[in-house]
Design a protein around this motif. Sequence first.
Motif, short mmCIF file in Angstrom:
data_model
loop_
_atom_site.label_atom_id
_atom_site.label_comp_id
_atom_site.label_asym_id
_atom_site.label_seq_id
_atom_site.Cartn_x
_atom_site.Cartn_y
_atom_site.Cartn_z
N ARG A 95 -35.42 7.32 26.37
CA ARG A 95 -35.13 7.69 25.17
C ARG A 95 -33.34 7.73 25.14
O ARG A 95 -33.05 7.70 23.78
CB ARG A 95 -35.62 9.17 24.77
CG ARG A 95 -37.08 9.47 24.44
CD ARG A 95 -37.55 10.66 24.46
NE ARG A 95 -37.81 11.30 25.83
CZ ARG A 95 -37.97 12.56 25.81
NH1 ARG A 95 -38.07 13.47 24.69
NH2 ARG A 95 -38.25 13.04 27.09
N SER A 155 -34.16 13.81 16.94
CA SER A 155 -33.36 12.70 17.62
C SER A 155 -32.99 13.57 19.03
O SER A 155 -32.63 14.68 19.12
CB SER A 155 -32.39 12.25 17.21
OG SER A 155 -31.22 11.81 17.81
N PRO A 156 -33.29 12.57 20.34
CA PRO A 156 -32.62 13.26 21.53
C PRO A 156 -31.22 13.62 21.31
O PRO A 156 -30.87 14.55 22.02
CB PRO A 156 -33.02 12.09 22.42
CG PRO A 156 -33.10 10.76 21.70
CD PRO A 156 -33.64 11.41 20.33
N HIS A 157 -30.33 12.85 20.49
CA HIS A 157 -29.00 13.06 20.59
C HIS A 157 -28.87 14.46 19.97
O HIS A 157 -27.93 15.35 20.45
CB HIS A 157 -28.46 12.04 20.00
CG HIS A 157 -28.59 10.58 20.78
ND1 HIS A 157 -28.12 10.24 21.95
CD2 HIS A 157 -29.32 9.65 20.47
CE1 HIS A 157 -28.59 9.12 22.09
NE2 HIS A 157 -29.24 8.56 21.22
N LEU A 161 -30.95 16.88 19.82
CA LEU A 161 -31.28 17.98 20.60
C LEU A 161 -30.42 18.32 21.73
O LEU A 161 -30.07 19.22 22.04
CB LEU A 161 -32.78 17.59 21.28
CG LEU A 161 -33.27 18.53 22.13
CD1 LEU A 161 -33.90 19.76 21.59
CD2 LEU A 161 -34.85 17.86 22.66
N ILE A 162 -30.04 17.17 22.41
CA ILE A 162 -28.83 17.44 23.55
C ILE A 162 -27.79 18.17 23.21
O ILE A 162 -27.20 19.07 23.80
CB ILE A 162 -28.57 16.19 23.99
CG1 ILE A 162 -29.81 15.54 24.84
CG2 ILE A 162 -27.50 16.22 25.15
CD1 ILE A 162 -29.69 14.10 25.30
N GLN A 166 -34.07 17.83 31.57
CA GLN A 166 -34.32 17.14 30.34
C GLN A 166 -33.50 15.77 30.12
O GLN A 166 -34.09 14.88 29.72
CB GLN A 166 -34.05 18.06 29.15
CG GLN A 166 -34.56 17.54 27.91
CD GLN A 166 -34.28 18.37 26.70
OE1 GLN A 166 -33.56 19.21 26.67
NE2 GLN A 166 -35.12 18.50 25.81
N MET A 176 -35.53 12.19 29.74
CA MET A 176 -35.29 11.34 28.71
C MET A 176 -34.61 9.89 29.06
O MET A 176 -35.05 8.97 28.35
CB MET A 176 -34.00 11.94 27.61
CG MET A 176 -34.74 12.97 27.01
SD MET A 176 -33.24 13.81 25.93
CE MET A 176 -34.00 14.91 24.94
#
Length: 63
Positions: free
Chosen positions: A39, A2-4, A6-7, A30, A34
């Motif tokens: 995303r 999930s992008p969340h 990862l961030i 990044q 996104m």
Amino acid sequence: MSPHVLIDQQLDAFMHPATSLSWGADIQRQLTEMLADQRITIEEFNHYCGRLNKIVDGRKEVA
């Protein structure tokens, strides 16, 4: 991943003093990618940028 997630992981790692300040620019890049890829939303982008800015400000105060 999930992008969340990862961030969040990257921001948590960036808080560590041993992490290079240049990593902040990589995180910002990044986040922008996104957002462009849809995303994350603009609200999420603003939230994460706010968190990133707080970390950068805190690291500047320590230095």
